[in-house]
Design a protein around this motif. Structure first.
Motif, PDB file in Angstrom:
ATOM      1  N   ASP B 307      54.126 -44.696 -74.844  1.00 55.10           N
ATOM      2  CA  ASP B 307      53.449 -43.682 -75.247  1.00 55.10           C
ATOM      3  C   ASP B 307      54.408 -42.601 -75.907  1.00 55.10           C
ATOM      4  OD1 ASP B 307      50.895 -42.405 -75.619  1.00 55.10           O
ATOM      5  OD2 ASP B 307      50.926 -41.361 -73.719  1.00 55.10           O
ATOM      6  N   GLY B 308      54.132 -42.297 -77.112  1.00 54.45           N
ATOM      7  CA  GLY B 308      54.811 -41.248 -77.777  1.00 54.45           C
ATOM      8  C   GLY B 308      55.660 -41.514 -79.040  1.00 54.45           C
ATOM      9  N   PHE B 309      55.738 -40.929 -80.223  1.00 54.04           N
ATOM     10  CA  PHE B 309      56.403 -41.222 -81.368  1.00 54.04           C
ATOM     11  C   PHE B 309      57.921 -41.368 -80.950  1.00 54.04           C
ATOM     12  CE2 PHE B 309      58.230 -40.419 -85.535  1.00 54.04           C
ATOM     13  CZ  PHE B 309      58.109 -41.211 -86.241  1.00 54.04           C
ATOM     14  N   ASP B 310      58.308 -40.367 -79.848  1.00 56.16           N
ATOM     15  CA  ASP B 310      59.640 -40.111 -79.761  1.00 56.16           C
ATOM     16  C   ASP B 310      60.145 -41.354 -78.988  1.00 56.16           C
ATOM     17  OD1 ASP B 310      57.737 -39.396 -77.870  1.00 56.16           O
ATOM     18  OD2 ASP B 310      59.552 -37.989 -76.676  1.00 56.16           O
ATOM     19  N   LYS B 311      59.461 -42.215 -78.448  1.00 53.91           N
ATOM     20  CA  LYS B 311      59.930 -43.300 -77.764  1.00 53.91           C
ATOM     21  C   LYS B 311      60.083 -44.710 -78.557  1.00 53.91           C
ATOM     22  CE  LYS B 311      59.727 -41.401 -73.659  1.00 53.91           C
ATOM     23  NZ  LYS B 311      58.656 -41.542 -72.953  1.00 53.91           N
ATOM     24  N   THR B 312      59.956 -44.390 -79.934  1.00 53.84           N
ATOM     25  CA  THR B 312      59.721 -45.650 -80.688  1.00 53.84           C
ATOM     26  C   THR B 312      61.176 -46.324 -80.742  1.00 53.84           C
ATOM     27  OG1 THR B 312      58.455 -44.449 -82.370  1.00 53.84           O
ATOM     28  CG2 THR B 312      59.714 -46.322 -83.218  1.00 53.84           C
ATOM     29  N   LEU B 313      62.639 -45.631 -80.905  1.00 51.84           N
ATOM     30  CA  LEU B 313      63.541 -46.438 -80.583  1.00 51.84           C
ATOM     31  C   LEU B 313      63.746 -46.907 -79.527  1.00 51.84           C
ATOM     32  CD1 LEU B 313      65.801 -43.631 -82.527  1.00 51.84           C
ATOM     33  CD2 LEU B 313      64.810 -45.708 -83.742  1.00 51.84           C
ATOM     34  N   GLU B 314      63.517 -46.425 -78.478  1.00 51.43           N
ATOM     35  CA  GLU B 314      63.384 -47.116 -77.226  1.00 51.43           C
ATOM     36  C   GLU B 314      62.933 -48.321 -77.159  1.00 51.43           C
ATOM     37  OE1 GLU B 314      61.691 -45.691 -72.780  1.00 51.43           O
ATOM     38  OE2 GLU B 314      62.730 -44.111 -73.972  1.00 51.43           O
ATOM     39  N   ALA B 315      61.542 -48.382 -77.854  1.00 52.28           N
ATOM     40  CA  ALA B 315      60.729 -49.702 -77.694  1.00 52.28           C
ATOM     41  C   ALA B 315      61.473 -50.875 -78.659  1.00 52.28           C
ATOM     42  CB  ALA B 315      59.394 -49.316 -78.232  1.00 52.28           C
ATOM     43  N   PHE B 316      61.846 -50.354 -79.600  1.00 44.71           N
ATOM     44  CA  PHE B 316      62.451 -51.092 -80.697  1.00 44.71           C
ATOM     45  C   PHE B 316      63.722 -51.728 -80.114  1.00 44.71           C
ATOM     46  CE2 PHE B 316      65.561 -51.977 -84.002  1.00 44.71           C
ATOM     47  CZ  PHE B 316      65.098 -53.079 -84.766  1.00 44.71           C
ATOM     48  N   LEU B 317      64.670 -50.893 -79.494  1.00 39.58           N
ATOM     49  CA  LEU B 317      65.828 -51.477 -78.782  1.00 39.58           C
ATOM     50  C   LEU B 317      65.629 -52.561 -77.545  1.00 39.58           C
ATOM     51  CD1 LEU B 317      67.976 -48.186 -79.229  1.00 39.58           C
ATOM     52  CD2 LEU B 317      67.945 -50.373 -80.728  1.00 39.58           C
ATOM     53  N   GLY B 318      64.373 -52.074 -76.888  1.00 36.29           N
ATOM     54  CA  GLY B 318      63.886 -52.880 -75.916  1.00 36.29           C
ATOM     55  C   GLY B 318      63.964 -54.462 -76.083  1.00 36.29           C
ATOM     56  N   LEU B 319      63.565 -54.641 -77.324  1.00 35.83           N
ATOM     57  CA  LEU B 319      63.193 -56.079 -77.775  1.00 35.83           C
ATOM     58  C   LEU B 319      64.175 -56.839 -77.603  1.00 35.83           C
ATOM     59  CD1 LEU B 319      61.240 -55.244 -81.299  1.00 35.83           C
ATOM     60  CD2 LEU B 319      60.158 -55.891 -78.891  1.00 35.83           C
TER      61      LEU B 319
END
Lengths: 337, 337
Positions: B307-319
């Motif tokens: 949840d949250g646009f500011d978490k986008t990088l976290e989500a991407f790097l978690g891949l």
């Protein structure tokens, strides 16, 4: 004429085979049973794939058994027949292998018409060699006019035919071979657009120069470092028939190199191993078209014939030292009219 | 609401990307021109293939430009429209990427029906993810009932759908994933026949046990050592769709391993890289069948929503650290009824 002579696998080769892996043995002349003919070998074929069958590793063909005759393509003449559809003197081709005489079930034979082309072509352009080139290139490679086709082992039996068919289809054809004699032959005699001697040329630079628009089809007979270099130049939607890996057949260590999956992915390329036997139901189609091309002079057949059954091992071992130009045959006896 | 926020590529990553490779920037809210709509992002997608576009190496997709917004799949709602076929409140999907708002040409959009399935599925099973699994598996892999299908990245967005489609086709399905939580999910929730944790299991032994009859289809999302092990078990006429090579995306050195051509040759196997875009003309066919399977409960869709646009990088790097189970999405704003 009451004695047969044949070559058996004496032991499984480790790495590069040598003469000690084989033995010549004499046997009584075989007697054909019902449904068989007695054939006298005129030509026999030596082929790189046979090395694979000398190992007991899982492979595409059944391993040869130690103590058994080396099976492989041969052309011969019928001496005695129990089958009314085969008469004395008929030319036939089959896979009875490295022996002077054989009793062969007619169900495994195909007749050869000596008036159509030299009977030796039944082991080359009008046999498994030609069919291998034909189906691998046209079914998997699918060269289009104006595309670039690279063939490794370009001066080998299959490679020469691949390049010539690719020219018929309007492609730019680049052959890779192991001597200047071979590369000259490919460009001067067979009409390849370019040929590269991988032993002396800077392969990478030579490939870039010979393939200014990249590689659309790579017909691979050799594998190893040569293939690594070619694959770096493949284009979007490239097709890569894997026909042989002669560079690897005698390796004793695992073969490692750059992983190629990323290249296949980024170019959405197709790579497929194939065996000519996969196309058995279409042999007639292939032979018909190959015979037309041969008759019309669009395909030249190059043979390297060694005279004498006792030279069979020399001919076979020469395949791995890059000595043969085109199809390697052994002439075992004279054709009888 | 008069400010847009977006994430741009600040510099090209070397190896594994980190947050310093990106920058958040604020811009005035875009104004839609003729033929455009203003969309508010509801969900955005982060996908492994995006890593490739961050490099400038030749690849299947155009590299991102430094300083430009990261493009990628998104679902949003129309806020303003200049096109009478799109109305305020309509849900749409397109590839406007990592930004809160965008002015997008309607020619690049597809409408999403919120009554059919959750709109987020337009980025997953009913979008490029599902279509990638569908065409790669069915067009290249062609699994037959009773065959064994192995999928690496089995708990990733594509892998989960691949396995479920293979089950629908009657295959034995083995997933490879990176945690016990994931392997349990695959077998308990998605009905995979077996799942292997490549981080802890003896991969070779586990594969042999899970694939007693060998591997007929290997759907490869990861590459590297995992693929080396699977390829050793392929059967005659195996098919290997190459969908991704996530193990390699962040490598800084050339990737080397056992050469695979001999395996493809001896098994007359087919390996093909593919992109979902190759099948654009057949998307409707795929979406129709996927929607039926989803409706009938034959395919479950697993999403991992941050949840949250500011978490986008976290989500991407978690891949790349193997944290996601299923499709990784970022929720940027609420759906408005």
């Amino acid at each position: 004429m009451s004695v047969n002579e044949r070559i058996i696998l004496a032991k499984r080769p480790q790495g590069m085979p040598d003469e000690s892996d084989f033995a010549f043995e004499e046997q009584p002349l075989p007697v054909p049973q019902a449904g068989e003919v007695l054939v006298r070998t005129v030509y026999l074929s030596v082929d790189p794939y046979m090395r694979g069958r000398m190992s007991d590793a899982k492979s595409y063909a059944k391993p040869y058994e130690v103590g058994q005759v080396i099976a492989g393509g041969a052309v011969g003449q019928v001496m005695e027949s129990t089958d009314p559809t085969y008469r004395e003197g008929d030319f036939v081709t089959g896979s009875w292998g490295w022996q002077r005489f054989a009793a062969v079930s007619t169900g495994t034979l195909r007749k050869v018409n000596p008036d159509l082309a030299p009977v030796s072509t039944a082991l080359g352009v009008l046999g498994m060699t030609g069919l291998t080139a034909y189906f691998g290139l046209l079914d998997i490679g699918q060269p289009q006019a104006g595309e670039t086709v690279v063939v490794s082992g370009g001066a080998g039996a299959v490679g020469m035919i691949v390049g010539q068919i690719a020219k018929i289809k309007g492609a730019r054809v680049v052959g890779i071979a192991g001597s200047d004699e071979k590369t000259t032959y490919l460009t001067e005699e067979l009409g390849f657009d370019a040929a590269i001697n991988y032993r002396t040329d800077d392969l990478k630079a030579a490939l870039v120069e010979a393939c200014p628009e990249g590689v659309d089809v790579y017909f691979d007979n050799v594998g190893g470092d040569v293939s690594d270099q070619v694959l770096r130049l493949i284009n979007k939607n490239a097709r890569i028939p894997i026909c042989g890996q002669i560079a690897l057949y005698n390796l004793e260590k695992p073969d490692t190199g750059p992983r190629i999956q990323s290249l296949l992915l980024t170019n959405t390329a197709l790579m497929k191993g194939f065996l000519v036997g996969d196309y058995a139901s279409r042999y007639n189609e292939g032979l018909h078209e190959l015979a037309e091309w041969l008759r019309d002079g669009k395909i030249k057949h190059a043979e390297n014939v060694i005279d004498g059954f006792d030279k069979t091992l020399e001919a076979f071992l020469g395949l791995f030292t890059g000595e043969n130009l085109g199809k390697q045959l052994v002439k075992v006896s004279e054709e009888q009219k």
